[in-house]
Motif scaffolding. Structure first.
Motif, PDB file in Angstrom:
ATOM      1  N   ARG A 169      29.809  -8.155   5.849  1.00 45.89           N
ATOM      2  CA  ARG A 169      28.601  -8.536   6.106  1.00 45.89           C
ATOM      3  C   ARG A 169      28.512  -8.312   7.686  1.00 45.89           C
ATOM      4  NH1 ARG A 169      29.738 -12.911   2.455  1.00 45.89           N
ATOM      5  NH2 ARG A 169      30.125 -14.284   4.527  1.00 45.89           N
ATOM      6  N   ASN A 170      29.758  -8.536   8.465  1.00 46.03           N
ATOM      7  CA  ASN A 170      29.485  -8.345   9.658  1.00 46.03           C
ATOM      8  C   ASN A 170      29.632  -6.993  10.139  1.00 46.03           C
ATOM      9  OD1 ASN A 170      29.289 -11.165  11.326  1.00 46.03           O
ATOM     10  ND2 ASN A 170      30.299 -11.571   9.471  1.00 46.03           N
ATOM     11  N   LYS A 171      29.947  -5.921   9.680  1.00 48.39           N
ATOM     12  CA  LYS A 171      30.115  -4.476   9.672  1.00 48.39           C
ATOM     13  C   LYS A 171      31.320  -4.635  10.740  1.00 48.39           C
ATOM     14  CE  LYS A 171      25.476  -3.168   8.937  1.00 48.39           C
ATOM     15  NZ  LYS A 171      24.060  -2.418   9.789  1.00 48.39           N
ATOM     16  N   ALA A 172      32.326  -5.505  10.316  1.00 49.68           N
ATOM     17  CA  ALA A 172      33.530  -5.381  11.134  1.00 49.68           C
ATOM     18  C   ALA A 172      34.552  -4.518  10.256  1.00 49.68           C
ATOM     19  CB  ALA A 172      33.916  -6.998  11.349  1.00 49.68           C
TER      20      ALA A 172
ATOM     21  N   CYS B 107      39.915 -10.596  21.829  1.00 47.56           N
ATOM     22  CA  CYS B 107      40.638  -9.422  22.216  1.00 47.56           C
ATOM     23  C   CYS B 107      42.082  -9.651  22.663  1.00 47.56           C
ATOM     24  CB  CYS B 107      39.945  -8.667  23.388  1.00 47.56           C
ATOM     25  SG  CYS B 107      41.123  -6.962  23.856  1.00 47.56           S
ATOM     26  N   ILE B 108      43.044  -9.101  22.015  1.00 49.12           N
ATOM     27  CA  ILE B 108      44.339  -9.424  22.121  1.00 49.12           C
ATOM     28  C   ILE B 108      44.897  -8.920  23.535  1.00 49.12           C
ATOM     29  CG2 ILE B 108      45.058  -9.556  19.698  1.00 49.12           C
ATOM     30  CD1 ILE B 108      46.260  -6.663  20.117  1.00 49.12           C
TER      31      ILE B 108
ATOM     32  N   LEU C 283      39.227  -4.308  14.516  1.00 47.23           N
ATOM     33  CA  LEU C 283      39.035  -3.286  15.435  1.00 47.23           C
ATOM     34  C   LEU C 283      37.552  -3.192  15.615  1.00 47.23           C
ATOM     35  CD1 LEU C 283      41.500  -0.668  13.714  1.00 47.23           C
ATOM     36  CD2 LEU C 283      41.820  -1.609  16.054  1.00 47.23           C
ATOM     37  N   ARG C 284      37.719  -3.253  17.033  1.00 49.84           N
ATOM     38  CA  ARG C 284      36.054  -2.966  17.676  1.00 49.84           C
ATOM     39  C   ARG C 284      36.333  -2.770  19.279  1.00 49.84           C
ATOM     40  NH1 ARG C 284      32.118  -6.091  17.731  1.00 49.84           N
ATOM     41  NH2 ARG C 284      31.314  -5.689  19.764  1.00 49.84           N
TER      42      ARG C 284
ATOM     43  N   LYS D 263      38.380   0.840  22.113  1.00 46.79           N
ATOM     44  CA  LYS D 263      38.633   0.211  20.819  1.00 46.79           C
ATOM     45  C   LYS D 263      40.086  -0.634  20.879  1.00 46.79           C
ATOM     46  CE  LYS D 263      37.421   1.177  16.061  1.00 46.79           C
ATOM     47  NZ  LYS D 263      37.011   2.108  15.088  1.00 46.79           N
ATOM     48  N   THR D 264      40.019  -1.854  20.656  1.00 45.39           N
ATOM     49  CA  THR D 264      41.081  -2.846  20.546  1.00 45.39           C
ATOM     50  C   THR D 264      41.242  -3.695  19.366  1.00 45.39           C
ATOM     51  OG1 THR D 264      40.162  -4.454  21.781  1.00 45.39           O
ATOM     52  CG2 THR D 264      41.314  -2.730  23.198  1.00 45.39           C
TER      53      THR D 264
END
Length: 203
Positions: free
Chosen positions: A103-106, A55-56, A20-21, A29-30
């Motif tokens: 690590r990617n703050k995802a 993004c979907i 989610l981002r 946010k999607t």
């Protein structure tokens, strides 16, 4: 205490995790899914490698960093070739690695994780009709999926969550969660007869 049987299970994701981002295309946010594609950029004697998410809804992309400003000789040749050929196996490994997302703050979307629970001998959880007193059940959550413990125990024993609580209260089973080792342990203190087999794959 010795146990009659030690039965081991493994929780396995069926697909890479979605994240989610905020999406610049959607303006909100999607969900972004793993495209199973890598981007490799060579700049002088340094290499950058990313796993591409999309993004979907609007198809905007977002790259998650695998290597940044890395020396080519520090990457195994087989691994590097996997990035260049968009190896699905490699994309799945990164796409189910919780540390990679940290690590990617995802932000992983844990609400729609699809998974199966395999028994060590290959049987799907739920195929046992009964568990004997003295059985020890060990459930490995090597991928660190965020699933409720009572839900996993319910699926293994093929009983409702309310029934699981009753069994714990009566002392028929004891359930412990070892978070650092990513596993759940169920000790069967009394014989338990389960319902008809079923297979649950989704949270």
């Amino acid at each position: 205490m010795s146990y009659l049987r030690k039965i081991e299970y493994t929780i396995i994701p069926e697909e890479p995790f979605k994240i989610l981002r905020n999406c610049s295309g959607c303006g909100c946010k999607t969900l972004f899914h793993n495209t199973n594609r890598f981007r490799v950029n060579a700049n002088g004697n340094k290499i950058d490698v990313w796993l591409i998410y999309q993004c979907i809804k609007c198809k905007h992309t977002n790259n998650l960093t695998i290597y940044e400003r890395c020396k080519p000789e520090s990457i195994l040749q087989q691994e590097y070739e996997g990035y260049l050929s968009n190896s699905g196996k490699l994309a799945f490994e990164y796409g189910t690695d919780s540390k990679f997302f940290t690590r990617n703050k995802a932000e992983v979307d844990w609400s729609n994780i699809k998974y199966i629970i395999n028994r060590q001998n290959g049987m799907i959880a739920g195929n046992d009709q009964f568990f004997q007193k003295g059985d020890l059940l060990v459930i490995h959550n090597s991928y660190s999926l965020k699933i409720r413990t009572d839900k996993v125990v319910s699926e293994i024993l093929n009983l409702s969550r309310s029934r699981i609580k009753e069994l714990e209260k009566s002392g028929a089973i004891t359930v412990t969660e070892e978070r650092q080792e990513h596993k759940i342990i169920i000790k069967i203190e009394k014989e338990i007869i389960t319902k008809e087999p079923f297979e649950v794959k989704m949270l």
